[in-house]
Write an enzyme that holds these catalytic residues in place. Structure first.
Site, PDB file in Angstrom:
ATOM      1  N   THR A 185      -4.795  -1.484   1.461  1.00 36.95           N
ATOM      2  CA  THR A 185      -4.088  -1.311   0.185  1.00 36.95           C
ATOM      3  C   THR A 185      -5.011  -1.590  -0.989  1.00 36.95           C
ATOM      4  O   THR A 185      -5.018  -0.856  -1.985  1.00 36.95           O
ATOM      5  CB  THR A 185      -2.868  -2.248   0.113  1.00 36.95           C
ATOM      6  OG1 THR A 185      -2.013  -2.009   1.241  1.00 36.95           O
ATOM      7  CG2 THR A 185      -2.076  -2.010  -1.172  1.00 36.95           C
ATOM      8  N   HIS A 193       4.105   9.208  -4.610  1.00 39.28           N
ATOM      9  CA  HIS A 193       2.675   9.417  -4.365  1.00 39.28           C
ATOM     10  C   HIS A 193       2.434  10.732  -3.633  1.00 39.28           C
ATOM     11  O   HIS A 193       1.559  11.527  -4.004  1.00 39.28           O
ATOM     12  CB  HIS A 193       2.121   8.237  -3.571  1.00 39.28           C
ATOM     13  CG  HIS A 193       0.662   8.333  -3.267  1.00 39.28           C
ATOM     14  ND1 HIS A 193      -0.267   8.721  -4.205  1.00 39.28           N
ATOM     15  CD2 HIS A 193      -0.048   8.106  -2.132  1.00 39.28           C
ATOM     16  CE1 HIS A 193      -1.476   8.712  -3.682  1.00 39.28           C
ATOM     17  NE2 HIS A 193      -1.366   8.355  -2.409  1.00 39.28           N
ATOM     18  N   TYR A 242      -6.259   3.366  10.940  1.00 32.46           N
ATOM     19  CA  TYR A 242      -5.424   2.160  11.065  1.00 32.46           C
ATOM     20  C   TYR A 242      -4.076   2.515  11.683  1.00 32.46           C
ATOM     21  O   TYR A 242      -3.602   1.844  12.610  1.00 32.46           O
ATOM     22  CB  TYR A 242      -5.237   1.528   9.685  1.00 32.46           C
ATOM     23  CG  TYR A 242      -4.278   0.357   9.669  1.00 32.46           C
ATOM     24  CD1 TYR A 242      -4.734  -0.937   9.904  1.00 32.46           C
ATOM     25  CD2 TYR A 242      -2.916   0.549   9.417  1.00 32.46           C
ATOM     26  CE1 TYR A 242      -3.855  -2.014   9.893  1.00 32.46           C
ATOM     27  CE2 TYR A 242      -2.035  -0.512   9.416  1.00 32.46           C
ATOM     28  CZ  TYR A 242      -2.510  -1.793   9.649  1.00 32.46           C
ATOM     29  OH  TYR A 242      -1.636  -2.856   9.647  1.00 32.46           O
ATOM     30  N   GLN A 272      -7.263   1.313  -1.513  1.00 29.35           N
ATOM     31  CA  GLN A 272      -6.581   2.394  -2.220  1.00 29.35           C
ATOM     32  C   GLN A 272      -6.594   2.158  -3.726  1.00 29.35           C
ATOM     33  O   GLN A 272      -6.783   3.091  -4.518  1.00 29.35           O
ATOM     34  CB  GLN A 272      -5.143   2.522  -1.719  1.00 29.35           C
ATOM     35  CG  GLN A 272      -5.041   3.096  -0.313  1.00 29.35           C
ATOM     36  CD  GLN A 272      -3.619   3.132   0.189  1.00 29.35           C
ATOM     37  OE1 GLN A 272      -2.944   2.105   0.269  1.00 29.35           O
ATOM     38  NE2 GLN A 272      -3.135   4.300   0.531  1.00 29.35           N
ATOM     39  N   LYS A 302      -4.296  -4.591   6.862  1.00 30.29           N
ATOM     40  CA  LYS A 302      -3.429  -3.763   6.028  1.00 30.29           C
ATOM     41  C   LYS A 302      -3.600  -4.094   4.544  1.00 30.29           C
ATOM     42  O   LYS A 302      -3.622  -3.205   3.689  1.00 30.29           O
ATOM     43  CB  LYS A 302      -1.967  -3.935   6.443  1.00 30.29           C
ATOM     44  CG  LYS A 302      -1.019  -2.978   5.726  1.00 30.29           C
ATOM     45  CD  LYS A 302       0.395  -3.134   6.237  1.00 30.29           C
ATOM     46  CE  LYS A 302       1.332  -2.159   5.524  1.00 30.29           C
ATOM     47  NZ  LYS A 302       2.733  -2.300   5.990  1.00 30.29           N
ATOM     48  N   GLN A 325      10.046   2.287   4.696  1.00 32.86           N
ATOM     49  CA  GLN A 325       8.710   2.849   4.523  1.00 32.86           C
ATOM     50  C   GLN A 325       8.724   4.091   3.625  1.00 32.86           C
ATOM     51  O   GLN A 325       7.715   4.430   3.021  1.00 32.86           O
ATOM     52  CB  GLN A 325       8.103   3.195   5.881  1.00 32.86           C
ATOM     53  CG  GLN A 325       7.821   1.957   6.737  1.00 32.86           C
ATOM     54  CD  GLN A 325       7.249   2.307   8.095  1.00 32.86           C
ATOM     55  OE1 GLN A 325       7.759   3.193   8.783  1.00 32.86           O
ATOM     56  NE2 GLN A 325       6.188   1.627   8.485  1.00 32.86           N
ATOM     57  N   LYS A 362      12.992   4.416   9.661  1.00 31.05           N
ATOM     58  CA  LYS A 362      12.162   3.449   8.941  1.00 31.05           C
ATOM     59  C   LYS A 362      12.304   3.722   7.441  1.00 31.05           C
ATOM     60  O   LYS A 362      11.349   4.048   6.745  1.00 31.05           O
ATOM     61  CB  LYS A 362      10.707   3.561   9.383  1.00 31.05           C
ATOM     62  CG  LYS A 362      10.481   3.323  10.867  1.00 31.05           C
ATOM     63  CD  LYS A 362      10.699   1.870  11.236  1.00 31.05           C
ATOM     64  CE  LYS A 362      10.378   1.611  12.693  1.00 31.05           C
ATOM     65  NZ  LYS A 362      10.552   0.186  13.082  1.00 31.05           N
TER      66      LYS A 362
END
Length: 284
Positions: free
Chosen positions: A226, A167, A204, A229, A222, A159, A156
């Site tokens: 975000t 981060h 989640y 955050q 989702k 991602q 993936k």
């Protein structure tokens, strides 16, 4: 390079003046920062004596996710790691909740306000417990590097974005700086909203591991996670701005600059991600 005269808070709140000669060399500056300016309580804890072990871990992490991992997976099928992901999300979410509770009850429910609270080096049970929970946060942030490894092993790669890797890396470094220099006072507040967001986030991700049907049901949330955050970064920034008041931690101003610069950088990247992932798709 010069180091200004600095005053630290000593054991049990006593003043500990530290005088460093002007125009000292690089080695002496490093020794001063790592030994004199640091919190002496954490020196013997795992990874806290020197930044070298931590930088080694980060280097291995970056080498794997950027080069070695994709090279290893080049001619291999993606691994099925669903059970590993379930275990990881449960453990990471539980640990985030534990750190939140530990920090909350080590000062914020007793003696700390939401205003400027000076970091005081003290061996009283509550202050020492706060420092230990900050160290546990560092260990948690190192553990959270595992999710990028999972992305790579599942192929993936999208991602494992620049935002994701930056981060994770910067958060580990900030956690180490906090534990090394300011494991108490107002500096620990930023951990609280971060832990709350991570509990929600890992819940989640845990639900997403339960299959395609569940993924469809929770997909609309989702965007809100975000957004949450991004809200936490605004809260963090608003709180850390207090450190620039002349009467608030004047000798730890460099820490405030480090905090603020990283929060602003990550907030900008999250805003860009939010715009590209959600607002632009709606417009199309």
């Amino acid at each position: 390079m010069s180091v200004d005269i600095c005053k630290l808070d000593g054991q049990d709140g006593k003043g500990l003046p530290i005088h460093v000669p002007q125009n000292v060399g690089l080695f002496e500056t490093y020794r001063y920062v790592m030994e004199e300016a640091a919190d002496p309580r954490v020196t013997d804890w795992l990874l806290m004596d020197s930044p070298v072990p931590l930088l080694g871990i980060i280097s291995l992490y970056l080498a794997f996710v950027l080069r070695l991992g994709p090279l290893y997976m080049k001619n291999r099928k993606p691994y099925n790691l669903n059970r590993v992901m379930i275990f990881y999300n449960i453990l990471a979410g539980t640990a985030s909740a534990a750190v939140f509770y530990g920090l909350l009850t080590s000062g914020f429910t007793t003696k700390y306000s939401l205003g400027c609270e000076h970091h005081i080096i003290s061996y009283d049970p509550e202050s020492y417990r706060m420092a230990r929970w900050v160290w546990r946060l560092l260990i948690l942030k190192l553990f959270e590097l595992v999710d990028t490894v999972i992305f790579i092993l599942r192929k993936k790669y999208n991602q494992a974005s620049f935002l994701h890797i930056y981060h994770h890396t910067s958060t580990v470094i900030l956690a180490w700086i906090m534990c090394k220099f300011v494991p108490g006072g107002m500096w620990t507040f930023t951990i609280l909203p971060n832990c709350i967001v991570h509990v929600i986030m890992y819940t989640y991700y845990l639900l997403a591991c339960l299959g395609p049907e569940m993924q469809k049901r929770i997909a609309p949330w989702k965007q809100y996670i975000t957004g949450l955050q991004m809200v936490q970064f605004v809260i963090m920034l608003g709180h850390i701005l207090q450190a620039f008041s002349p009467s608030c931690e004047p000798h730890r101003r460099p820490i405030a600059y480090i905090y603020m610069s990283q929060i602003l950088a990550i907030f900008y990247m999250f805003c860009d991600y939010y715009k590209k992932s959600y607002l632009r798709k709606k417009a199309e």
